[in-house]
Design a protein around this motif. Structure first.
Motif, PDB file in Angstrom:
ATOM      1  N   GLY B 108      36.582  41.576  76.389  1.00 47.30           N
ATOM      2  CA  GLY B 108      37.100  42.201  77.592  1.00 47.30           C
ATOM      3  C   GLY B 108      36.824  43.692  77.574  1.00 47.30           C
ATOM      4  O   GLY B 108      36.293  44.226  76.599  1.00 47.30           O
ATOM      5  N   PRO B 109      37.222  44.399  78.634  1.00 45.37           N
ATOM      6  CA  PRO B 109      36.907  45.827  78.761  1.00 45.37           C
ATOM      7  C   PRO B 109      37.799  46.738  77.928  1.00 45.37           C
ATOM      8  O   PRO B 109      37.493  47.911  77.774  1.00 45.37           O
ATOM      9  CB  PRO B 109      37.121  46.105  80.251  1.00 45.37           C
ATOM     10  N   GLY B 110      38.882  46.203  77.386  1.00 47.17           N
ATOM     11  CA  GLY B 110      39.763  47.009  76.555  1.00 47.17           C
ATOM     12  C   GLY B 110      40.992  47.506  77.293  1.00 47.17           C
ATOM     13  O   GLY B 110      40.969  47.694  78.513  1.00 47.17           O
ATOM     14  N   THR B 111      42.063  47.701  76.533  1.00 45.93           N
ATOM     15  CA  THR B 111      43.312  48.275  77.046  1.00 45.93           C
ATOM     16  C   THR B 111      43.691  49.420  76.128  1.00 45.93           C
ATOM     17  O   THR B 111      43.864  49.231  74.923  1.00 45.93           O
ATOM     18  CB  THR B 111      44.439  47.225  77.033  1.00 45.93           C
ATOM     19  N   ARG B 112      43.773  50.597  76.722  1.00 46.30           N
ATOM     20  CA  ARG B 112      44.157  51.756  75.916  1.00 46.30           C
ATOM     21  C   ARG B 112      45.662  51.928  76.024  1.00 46.30           C
ATOM     22  O   ARG B 112      46.196  52.214  77.080  1.00 46.30           O
ATOM     23  CB  ARG B 112      43.422  53.006  76.379  1.00 46.30           C
ATOM     24  N   LEU B 113      46.342  51.762  74.884  1.00 49.51           N
ATOM     25  CA  LEU B 113      47.798  51.829  74.834  1.00 49.51           C
ATOM     26  C   LEU B 113      48.243  53.070  74.071  1.00 49.51           C
ATOM     27  O   LEU B 113      47.752  53.340  72.974  1.00 49.51           O
ATOM     28  CB  LEU B 113      48.366  50.583  74.136  1.00 49.51           C
ATOM     29  N   THR B 114      49.161  53.799  74.671  1.00 51.05           N
ATOM     30  CA  THR B 114      49.789  54.940  74.006  1.00 51.05           C
ATOM     31  C   THR B 114      51.284  54.697  73.946  1.00 51.05           C
ATOM     32  O   THR B 114      51.917  54.430  74.975  1.00 51.05           O
ATOM     33  CB  THR B 114      49.526  56.255  74.762  1.00 51.05           C
ATOM     34  N   VAL B 115      51.833  54.763  72.745  1.00 47.52           N
ATOM     35  CA  VAL B 115      53.276  54.584  72.555  1.00 47.52           C
ATOM     36  C   VAL B 115      53.860  55.928  72.107  1.00 47.52           C
ATOM     37  O   VAL B 115      53.500  56.453  71.055  1.00 47.52           O
ATOM     38  CB  VAL B 115      53.589  53.502  71.503  1.00 47.52           C
ATOM     39  N   LEU B 116      54.752  56.467  72.932  1.00 49.26           N
ATOM     40  CA  LEU B 116      55.327  57.793  72.628  1.00 49.26           C
ATOM     41  C   LEU B 116      56.606  57.676  71.828  1.00 49.26           C
ATOM     42  O   LEU B 116      57.301  56.645  71.897  1.00 49.26           O
ATOM     43  CB  LEU B 116      55.583  58.540  73.940  1.00 49.26           C
TER      44      LEU B 116
END
Lengths: 109, 116
Positions: B108-116
């Motif tokens: 797939g195209p990817g999911t960029r996840l940021t957890v603060l």
């Protein structure tokens, strides 16, 4: 899991053949050899895979050593679009699919 | 068009807030897998599924859950996300994988996840 060793980076000139090596001295009899590549800002893309015999497809050729301890991915005529990180991966039936750091291929015009 | 889709593509969230990243493929593939990609560590497999209702741990399963109730969907669940799960996530599928015969994986195209 059996591990693979690849050079960190390689350079090639456009329209020339490229040979990307991969060492896998601890390969087991049921490990397949897979090659994927990742272009900048994209997901990995399948290139080729094989078990024992050399393999050819529209994208590349895979040459597997007789003892299977090494293999070489051959791009017959490098283009600028072939600049990517190339991963050599071993995987057994049902086992983890483990990407290493790969080889960053630069193609010079 | 044959493809693997992921949603969302980008997500910023806070520590502890449960989230699900969906993955769907329209190719009737048996095998599906989740990877995370981090600088200097490359791509590491989180979970994989050989078929419906069959899932197995990959290299880095801690902190993640998956389910495979239908062939086409393979959601990745983070019950209590933490900052060390900030990463680029890829879902992949393959016509068959593992015990029968390996085949190419479609990513797939990817999911960029940021957890603060």
């Amino acid at each position: 899991d059996a591990k693979t060793t690849q050079p960190n980076s390689m350079e090639s000139n456009e329209e020339e053949p490229v040979h990307l090596p991969c060492n896998h001295s601890t390969i087991s009899g049921t490990d397949y050899i897979h090659w994927y590549r990742q272009l900048p800002s994209q997901g990995p893309e399948y290139v080729i895979h094989g078990l024992t015999s050399n393999v050819n497809n529209r994208m590349a050729s895979l040459a597997i050593a007789e003892d299977r301890k090494s293999s070489t991915l051959i791009l017959h005529r490098a283009t600028l679009r072939d600049a990517a990180v190339y991963y050599c991966i071993l995987s057994d039936y049902g086992q983890n699919f483990v990407f290493g750091p790969g080889t960053r291929l630069s193609v010079l015009p | 068009e044959a493809q693997v889709t992921q949603n969302p593509r980008y997500l910023i969230t806070v520590t502890g807030k449960k989230l699900t990243v969906t993955c769907s493929q329209n190719m009737n593939h048996e095998y599906m897998s989740w990877y995370r990609q981090d600088p200097g560590l490359g791509l590491r497999q989180i979970y994989y599924s050989m078929n419906v209702e069959v899932t197995d741990k990959g290299d880095v399963p801690e902190g993640y859950k998956v389910s495979r109730k239908e062939k086409r969907n393979f959601p990745l669940i983070l019950e209590s996300p933490s900052p060390n799960q900030t990463s680029l996530y890829f879902c992949a599928s393959s016509p068959k994988g593992g015990r029968i015969l390996w085949d190419e994986q479609f990513f797939g195209p990817g999911t960029r996840l940021t957890v603060l």
